[in-house]
Design a protein around this motif. Structure first.
Motif, PDB file in Angstrom:
ATOM      1  N   GLY A 185       0.821  -1.200   0.000  1.00  0.00           N
ATOM      2  CA  GLY A 185       0.000   0.000   0.000  1.00  0.00           C
ATOM      3  C   GLY A 185       0.856   1.250   0.000  1.00  0.00           C
ATOM      4  N   LYS A 186       0.216   2.383   0.196  1.00  0.00           N
ATOM      5  CA  LYS A 186       0.922   3.667   0.245  1.00  0.00           C
ATOM      6  C   LYS A 186       0.944   4.180   1.676  1.00  0.00           C
ATOM      7  N   LEU A 187       2.078   4.704   2.072  1.00  0.00           N
ATOM      8  CA  LEU A 187       2.205   5.304   3.392  1.00  0.00           C
ATOM      9  C   LEU A 187       2.377   6.810   3.213  1.00  0.00           C
ATOM     10  N   ASP A 188       1.370   7.557   3.657  1.00  0.00           N
ATOM     11  CA  ASP A 188       1.421   9.018   3.606  1.00  0.00           C
ATOM     12  C   ASP A 188       2.174   9.496   4.843  1.00  0.00           C
ATOM     13  N   LEU A 189       3.394   9.926   4.659  1.00  0.00           N
ATOM     14  CA  LEU A 189       4.253  10.273   5.794  1.00  0.00           C
ATOM     15  C   LEU A 189       3.749  11.476   6.566  1.00  0.00           C
ATOM     16  N   MET A 190       3.009  12.362   5.900  1.00  0.00           N
ATOM     17  CA  MET A 190       2.563  13.600   6.527  1.00  0.00           C
ATOM     18  C   MET A 190       1.142  13.509   7.086  1.00  0.00           C
ATOM     19  N   LYS A 191       0.316  12.628   6.487  1.00  0.00           N
ATOM     20  CA  LYS A 191      -1.095  12.560   6.889  1.00  0.00           C
ATOM     21  C   LYS A 191      -1.407  11.374   7.781  1.00  0.00           C
ATOM     22  N   GLU A 192      -0.386  10.603   8.110  1.00  0.00           N
ATOM     23  CA  GLU A 192      -0.553   9.500   9.062  1.00  0.00           C
ATOM     24  C   GLU A 192      -1.515   8.430   8.556  1.00  0.00           C
ATOM     25  N   LYS A 193      -1.539   8.187   7.247  1.00  0.00           N
ATOM     26  CA  LYS A 193      -2.454   7.188   6.698  1.00  0.00           C
ATOM     27  C   LYS A 193      -1.674   6.111   5.961  1.00  0.00           C
ATOM     28  N   SER A 194      -2.164   4.897   6.082  1.00  0.00           N
ATOM     29  CA  SER A 194      -1.628   3.799   5.276  1.00  0.00           C
ATOM     30  C   SER A 194      -2.777   3.223   4.490  1.00  0.00           C
ATOM     31  N   VAL A 195      -2.698   3.311   3.178  1.00  0.00           N
ATOM     32  CA  VAL A 195      -3.815   2.886   2.332  1.00  0.00           C
ATOM     33  C   VAL A 195      -3.455   1.585   1.644  1.00  0.00           C
ATOM     34  N   SER A 196      -4.247   0.549   1.863  1.00  0.00           N
ATOM     35  CA  SER A 196      -4.000  -0.736   1.219  1.00  0.00           C
ATOM     36  C   SER A 196      -4.507  -0.710  -0.205  1.00  0.00           C
ATOM     37  N   ASN A 197      -3.831  -1.444  -1.076  1.00  0.00           N
ATOM     38  CA  ASN A 197      -4.297  -1.549  -2.454  1.00  0.00           C
ATOM     39  C   ASN A 197      -5.550  -2.401  -2.562  1.00  0.00           C
ATOM     40  N   GLY A 198      -5.844  -3.172  -1.503  1.00  0.00           N
ATOM     41  CA  GLY A 198      -7.108  -3.882  -1.444  1.00  0.00           C
ATOM     42  C   GLY A 198      -7.178  -5.122  -2.307  1.00  0.00           C
ATOM     43  N   PRO A 199      -8.303  -5.865  -2.203  1.00  0.00           N
ATOM     44  CA  PRO A 199      -8.479  -7.123  -2.918  1.00  0.00           C
ATOM     45  C   PRO A 199      -8.772  -6.952  -4.392  1.00  0.00           C
ATOM     46  N   GLU A 200      -8.779  -5.707  -4.883  1.00  0.00           N
ATOM     47  CA  GLU A 200      -9.071  -5.508  -6.292  1.00  0.00           C
ATOM     48  C   GLU A 200      -7.890  -5.861  -7.178  1.00  0.00           C
ATOM     49  N   ASP A 201      -6.820  -6.297  -6.567  1.00  0.00           N
ATOM     50  CA  ASP A 201      -5.641  -6.678  -7.332  1.00  0.00           C
ATOM     51  C   ASP A 201      -6.034  -7.645  -8.441  1.00  0.00           C
ATOM     52  N   SER A 202      -5.780  -7.260  -9.690  1.00  0.00           N
ATOM     53  CA  SER A 202      -6.265  -8.044 -10.827  1.00  0.00           C
ATOM     54  C   SER A 202      -5.642  -9.434 -10.872  1.00  0.00           C
ATOM     55  N   MET A 203      -4.386  -9.545 -10.445  1.00  0.00           N
ATOM     56  CA  MET A 203      -3.740 -10.851 -10.470  1.00  0.00           C
ATOM     57  C   MET A 203      -4.407 -11.803  -9.488  1.00  0.00           C
ATOM     58  N   LEU A 204      -4.727 -11.301  -8.298  1.00  0.00           N
ATOM     59  CA  LEU A 204      -5.395 -12.137  -7.303  1.00  0.00           C
ATOM     60  C   LEU A 204      -6.769 -12.554  -7.796  1.00  0.00           C
ATOM     61  N   ASN A 205      -7.510 -11.621  -8.406  1.00  0.00           N
ATOM     62  CA  ASN A 205      -8.829 -11.951  -8.944  1.00  0.00           C
ATOM     63  C   ASN A 205      -8.734 -13.030 -10.008  1.00  0.00           C
ATOM     64  N   ASN A 206      -7.739 -12.906 -10.892  1.00  0.00           N
ATOM     65  CA  ASN A 206      -7.574 -13.908 -11.950  1.00  0.00           C
ATOM     66  C   ASN A 206      -7.195 -15.266 -11.382  1.00  0.00           C
ATOM     67  N   ARG A 207      -6.397 -15.268 -10.321  1.00  0.00           N
ATOM     68  CA  ARG A 207      -6.055 -16.537  -9.660  1.00  0.00           C
ATOM     69  C   ARG A 207      -7.305 -17.224  -9.131  1.00  0.00           C
ATOM     70  N   ASN A 208      -8.163 -16.444  -8.478  1.00  0.00           N
ATOM     71  CA  ASN A 208      -9.387 -17.016  -7.912  1.00  0.00           C
ATOM     72  C   ASN A 208     -10.329 -17.516  -9.005  1.00  0.00           C
ATOM     73  N   ILE A 209     -10.470 -16.719 -10.076  1.00  0.00           N
ATOM     74  CA  ILE A 209     -11.334 -17.126 -11.191  1.00  0.00           C
ATOM     75  C   ILE A 209     -10.797 -18.401 -11.834  1.00  0.00           C
ATOM     76  N   HIS A 210      -9.488 -18.436 -12.050  1.00  0.00           N
ATOM     77  CA  HIS A 210      -8.838 -19.612 -12.632  1.00  0.00           C
ATOM     78  C   HIS A 210      -9.122 -20.855 -11.788  1.00  0.00           C
ATOM     79  N   GLY A 211      -8.976 -20.700 -10.476  1.00  0.00           N
ATOM     80  CA  GLY A 211      -9.204 -21.828  -9.588  1.00  0.00           C
ATOM     81  C   GLY A 211     -10.647 -22.305  -9.591  1.00  0.00           C
ATOM     82  N   ILE A 212     -11.594 -21.376  -9.520  1.00  0.00           N
ATOM     83  CA  ILE A 212     -13.011 -21.746  -9.481  1.00  0.00           C
ATOM     84  C   ILE A 212     -13.432 -22.442 -10.768  1.00  0.00           C
ATOM     85  N   LEU A 213     -13.039 -21.901 -11.914  1.00  0.00           N
ATOM     86  CA  LEU A 213     -13.418 -22.483 -13.202  1.00  0.00           C
ATOM     87  C   LEU A 213     -12.902 -23.914 -13.335  1.00  0.00           C
ATOM     88  N   ASN A 214     -11.661 -24.142 -12.922  1.00  0.00           N
ATOM     89  CA  ASN A 214     -11.087 -25.469 -13.089  1.00  0.00           C
ATOM     90  C   ASN A 214     -11.624 -26.482 -12.085  1.00  0.00           C
TER      91      ASN A 214
END
Length: 392
Positions: A185-214
């Motif tokens: 994720g991103k760490l905002d050094l000045m705003k005290e926030k850490s933002v995760s890239n979240g489960p929308e990661d396309s590679m992870l989604n494709n892995r799950n789709i690949h697994g379910i289909l097979n």
């Protein structure tokens, strides 16, 4: 272990911090305390892997003092935190790693991930000082000071944990669960926030789709289709044939979609290769395609080549069955969706096997009760009275 696995280990993992003092553990970073006057202005509970980041940032000289706290997968494992100056993923990450050596001491080392196949221990692009590591109450901590480029206000951070250390000197491969793949994720050094890239990661989604289909195609539909061909014909001829064909064609169509998703995954993850899973998948796809051709090459029951077609159809069909189940199990080991899913699939196969044994007994009971020499017996389909109970 392949090089790509080692890189993935260091990949989403990298770190910065450690110390000899004692550490007061808590499930919230705000109540975690360090000794030896280790104080930080800000902290965040990171969204994955039971990890925490503490930091103080001086914008005048762009110096970052930090402490990274995480629980290794096993007590003898490792933790890592790092900065990626060129992207949001693993390649290019400048990593700090802490692990327990074979003599039991905790050390912190720096690694550069130049590519999937190049992990280099040594100095980073950023000057790192005062780095030390500690282990307390089941958690590891890394302390470090990092000199960042002038004017830097935000950074791409990556963190990770693992269970093994190779020869006491190098982090082993980490898990590939969703929380491991999303530990960035991103760490905002000045705003005290850490933002995760979240489960929308396309590679992870494709892995799950690949697994379910097979799983649906080769792991469920295809075995059910074989059982329909072998047993349903005894009771509902010729309906069984159309149900069998519909089931196997659906399995093949879904399987092709899963195979295409696998090719997409390969293009997204250069350097990451699951060799046996890939090779089984290629063989499976080839056998399944041959099986589809069998539908169009099917001779009539009284044709002289029908016996040889039966051998081809049954042999290739069982080949697809075995390869499909093996590769589904291998895929589940790679995806690691949770032990309950693998257990559920094993239970499904056990139930299917139990039903097959019962139907097999019923089928052969009917066969033995039939008068010998009947050429129109529904359970036979071959030349000169040869028994072919699996014909479709």
């Amino acid at each position: 272990m392949g090089l790509y696995q080692s890189c993935c280990v260091i990949n989403l993992c990298f770190m910065f911090l450690l110390v000899k003092p004692q550490f007061s553990h808590s499930m919230s970073c705000t109540s975690q305390k360090f000794t030896k006057n280790k104080l930080f202005e800000h902290c965040n509970d990171l969204p994955h892997l039971n990890s925490y980041i503490h930091w103080s940032y001086n914008s005048k000289d762009s110096s970052l003092n930090l402490a990274f706290v995480a629980t290794p997968t096993k007590p003898d494992g490792w933790i890592a935190w790092g900065i990626n100056p060129i992207g949001t993923g693993m390649v290019g990450t400048q990593a700090l790693v802490a692990f327990k050596q074979s003599n039991g001491t905790i050390v912190g080392k720096t690694f550069k991930l130049n590519s999937y196949k190049s992990i280099v221990p040594g100095e980073l692009a950023y000057h790192v000082s005062n780095m030390e590591a500690m282990y307390s109450n089941g958690m590891m901590v890394i302390f470090a000071s990092v000199n960042l480029p002038k004017g830097m206000r935000e950074l791409n951070q990556v963190w990770q944990v693992g269970s093994s250390v190779l020869n006491g000197t190098f982090p082993g491969i980490h898990d590939f669960r969703p929380e491991n793949l999303n530990s960035k994720g991103k760490l905002d050094l000045m705003k005290e926030k850490s933002v995760s890239n979240g489960p929308e990661d396309s590679m992870l989604n494709n892995r799950n789709i690949h697994g379910i289909l097979n799983v649906v195609s080769w792991g469920i539909l295809f075995p059910v289709g074989i059982m329909i061909a072998r047993y349903l014909r005894t009771f509902v001829d010729p309906v069984w044939f159309y149900v069998h064909v519909a089931c196997q064609l659906s399995s093949y169509t879904i399987g092709v979609a899963g195979w295409a998703t696998g090719l997409k995954l390969g293009s997204q993850s250069k350097g990451i290769v699951y060799t046996s899973h890939r090779d089984f998948g290629i063989a499976l796809f080839c056998f399944a395609t041959l099986q589809v051709f069998a539908l169009f090459l099917r001779p009539k029951k009284d044709h002289k080549y029908r016996f040889y077609w039966n051998m081809y159809h049954h042999g290739v069909g069982y080949g697809v069955l075995v390869l499909g189940i093996i590769n589904v199990v291998k895929g589940l080991e790679i995806l690691q969706p949770g032990s309950k899913w693998k257990l559920a699939y094993i239970i499904f196969l056990s139930i299917l096997g139990g039903i097959a044994l019962i139907l097999e007994a019923i089928t052969w009971t009917i066969v033995l009760k039939k008068k010998p020499g009947k050429s129109n017996n529904k359970l036979y389909d071959g030349q000169n009275g040869r028994q072919q109970p699996l014909t479709s």
